[in-house]
Design an enzyme around this catalytic site. Sequence first.
Site, mmCIF file in Angstrom:
data_model
loop_
_atom_site.group_PDB
_atom_site.id
_atom_site.type_symbol
_atom_site.label_atom_id
_atom_site.label_comp_id
_atom_site.label_asym_id
_atom_site.label_seq_id
_atom_site.Cartn_x
_atom_site.Cartn_y
_atom_site.Cartn_z
ATOM 1 N N LYS A 114 0.821 -1.218 0.000
ATOM 2 C CA LYS A 114 0.000 0.000 0.000
ATOM 3 C C LYS A 114 0.846 1.254 0.000
ATOM 4 O O LYS A 114 0.460 2.269 -0.576
ATOM 5 C CB LYS A 114 -0.950 0.005 1.201
ATOM 6 C CG LYS A 114 -2.089 -0.965 1.037
ATOM 7 C CD LYS A 114 -3.235 -0.655 1.978
ATOM 8 C CE LYS A 114 -4.428 -1.542 1.663
ATOM 9 N NZ LYS A 114 -5.480 -1.424 2.661
ATOM 10 N N LYS A 198 -5.162 -9.265 -6.721
ATOM 11 C CA LYS A 198 -6.355 -9.393 -5.874
ATOM 12 C C LYS A 198 -7.484 -8.480 -6.382
ATOM 13 O O LYS A 198 -7.192 -7.365 -6.825
ATOM 14 C CB LYS A 198 -5.924 -8.966 -4.462
ATOM 15 C CG LYS A 198 -6.884 -9.265 -3.377
ATOM 16 C CD LYS A 198 -6.307 -8.827 -2.045
ATOM 17 C CE LYS A 198 -6.384 -7.325 -1.865
ATOM 18 N NZ LYS A 198 -6.172 -6.849 -0.499
ATOM 19 N N LYS A 201 -10.855 -2.700 -4.151
ATOM 20 C CA LYS A 201 -11.643 -1.464 -4.284
ATOM 21 C C LYS A 201 -10.855 -0.389 -5.007
ATOM 22 O O LYS A 201 -11.409 0.507 -5.599
ATOM 23 C CB LYS A 201 -11.956 -0.870 -2.905
ATOM 24 C CG LYS A 201 -12.554 -1.777 -1.921
ATOM 25 C CD LYS A 201 -12.482 -1.147 -0.525
ATOM 26 C CE LYS A 201 -13.062 -2.104 0.492
ATOM 27 N NZ LYS A 201 -13.029 -1.655 1.857
HETATM 28 P P1 TYM Z 1 -10.739 -4.756 4.121
HETATM 29 O O1 TYM Z 1 -11.712 -3.678 4.405
HETATM 30 O O2 TYM Z 1 -9.648 -4.501 3.160
HETATM 31 O O3 TYM Z 1 -11.505 -6.050 3.627
HETATM 32 C C1 TYM Z 1 -12.620 -6.555 4.344
HETATM 33 C C2 TYM Z 1 -12.609 -8.073 4.279
HETATM 34 O O4 TYM Z 1 -12.678 -8.498 2.921
HETATM 35 C C3 TYM Z 1 -11.614 -9.404 2.642
HETATM 36 N N1 TYM Z 1 -11.181 -9.220 1.249
HETATM 37 C C4 TYM Z 1 -11.046 -10.221 0.373
HETATM 38 N N2 TYM Z 1 -11.233 -11.544 0.498
HETATM 39 C C5 TYM Z 1 -11.023 -12.298 -0.598
HETATM 40 N N3 TYM Z 1 -10.624 -11.790 -1.801
HETATM 41 C C6 TYM Z 1 -10.422 -10.464 -1.966
HETATM 42 N N4 TYM Z 1 -10.057 -9.979 -3.155
HETATM 43 C C7 TYM Z 1 -10.624 -9.604 -0.841
HETATM 44 N N5 TYM Z 1 -10.517 -8.276 -0.650
HETATM 45 C C8 TYM Z 1 -10.853 -8.060 0.632
HETATM 46 C C9 TYM Z 1 -10.512 -9.024 3.628
HETATM 47 O O5 TYM Z 1 -9.626 -10.102 3.831
HETATM 48 C C10 TYM Z 1 -11.310 -8.664 4.856
HETATM 49 O O6 TYM Z 1 -11.623 -9.839 5.601
HETATM 50 N N6 TYM Z 1 -7.774 -4.676 8.142
HETATM 51 C C11 TYM Z 1 -9.012 -5.160 7.619
HETATM 52 C C12 TYM Z 1 -10.210 -4.701 8.418
HETATM 53 C C13 TYM Z 1 -10.132 -4.930 9.896
HETATM 54 C C14 TYM Z 1 -10.371 -6.154 10.559
HETATM 55 C C15 TYM Z 1 -10.233 -5.846 11.955
HETATM 56 C C16 TYM Z 1 -10.640 -7.448 10.139
HETATM 57 C C17 TYM Z 1 -9.899 -3.970 10.836
HETATM 58 N N7 TYM Z 1 -9.961 -4.530 12.068
HETATM 59 C C18 TYM Z 1 -10.386 -6.838 12.921
HETATM 60 C C19 TYM Z 1 -10.802 -8.434 11.114
HETATM 61 C C20 TYM Z 1 -10.666 -8.121 12.473
HETATM 62 C C21 TYM Z 1 -9.187 -4.645 6.204
HETATM 63 O O7 TYM Z 1 -8.611 -3.674 5.812
HETATM 64 O O8 TYM Z 1 -10.129 -5.308 5.500
#
Ligand code: TYM
Length: 333
Positions: A114, A198, A201
């Site tokens: 990132k 991947k 967004k």
């Molecule tokens: P974020 O917002 O990027 O993504 C949310 C969830 O979606 C999953 N994800 C995917 N899974 C499969 N294929 C993809 N292409 C894909 N893109 C996104 C992510 O793995 C995630 O589960 N840091 C985290 C958010 C967070 C969190 C937490 C998660 C903050 N605190 C505590 C669990 C527990 C994040 O940025 O997810």
Amino acid sequence: MTLKKIFSGVQPTGNLHLGNYIGAIKNFVELQNENNECIFCVVDLHAITVKQDPKDLKKNIRETAATFIACGIDPSKSIIFNQSSVPAHSETSWLLSCIARIGWLSRMTQFKEKAGKDKEKASVGLYVYPILMAADILLYDATHVPVGEDQKQHLELARDISKKFNNDFNAPNFFKIPEPLIHKSFARVMSLKDGEKKMSKSETSDLSRINLTDDAETIINKIKKAKTDIDPFPNDVNNLNTRPEIKNLIGIYSSLTDMKIDLLLNKFNGKNFSFFKEKLSEVVVEKISPISNEIKRLGKDPGYIDQVLSEGSKKANELSSKKVRDLKEKFGF
Ligand code: TYM
């Protein structure tokens, strides 16, 4: 079966997509429906690690909460709240940043991706982001954390922080050691335009992803334009490893229908990709259209979403405030 305590979060940065659904939100709903104790958080403090327009952020917080509900999370069964409304998250994050080691953070591959080439210009928040994530999880004594594959390393860090705190303060069970719940067969949905990247967004081309707000026509068009290759439909699972785009489309079909990959390969044996894409579109439209319609309907009722978030925040505040008090006491405050 012993019940789990589930915590997970999604960033409100707009364009939630099929990767978020398959990797995370679909599993949230299944875990909720197995009667586990579930807390789902719109992680708005994580979102500001990169610059956000305040107006868009407000809209995206509501839309992310609406997406949870549209996908099947029931606010009467699960807690839905936004992170910035519960001060214990920021407070715990600071306390845990004094436990986490710089060396642990500097290994995080997502920061490297990132921050890009010019790491000096990335925000400090982006660097320490996994500590806030550990705080989210550890505050609620979560036993299990459903996430997509890309969050695995962050969860390992949360486990390391938990173990180090318990050890340093001679408090063996103060923090739980959370288990990741990551789908074994398909936990990383890839871009429709490049099977090595991947689905995300932030990808500039909207054709690379299926948004949870896309209508049927858009979904059909995106799948029609998804990259494939010139070889025939595979008949052996082992062939998939060298064909990332095909593996991805098959993974999406299998995940949304719960059909095993070998059965799926049998079903489409001898068929061409345009036929497979047609059937895949039907499957994706059947799953995503009701979600997309419900997100739109809830979008017209911001008062309801605000009420869900406010009730969820109240419950989350109650649960987390005792933990943070106990945590501060351990430090000697
Ligand atoms: P974020 O917002 O990027 O993504 C949310 C969830 O979606 C999953 N994800 C995917 N899974 C499969 N294929 C993809 N292409 C894909 N893109 C996104 C992510 O793995 C995630 O589960 N840091 C985290 C958010 C967070 C969190 C937490 C998660 C903050 N605190 C505590 C669990 C527990 C994040 O940025 O997810």
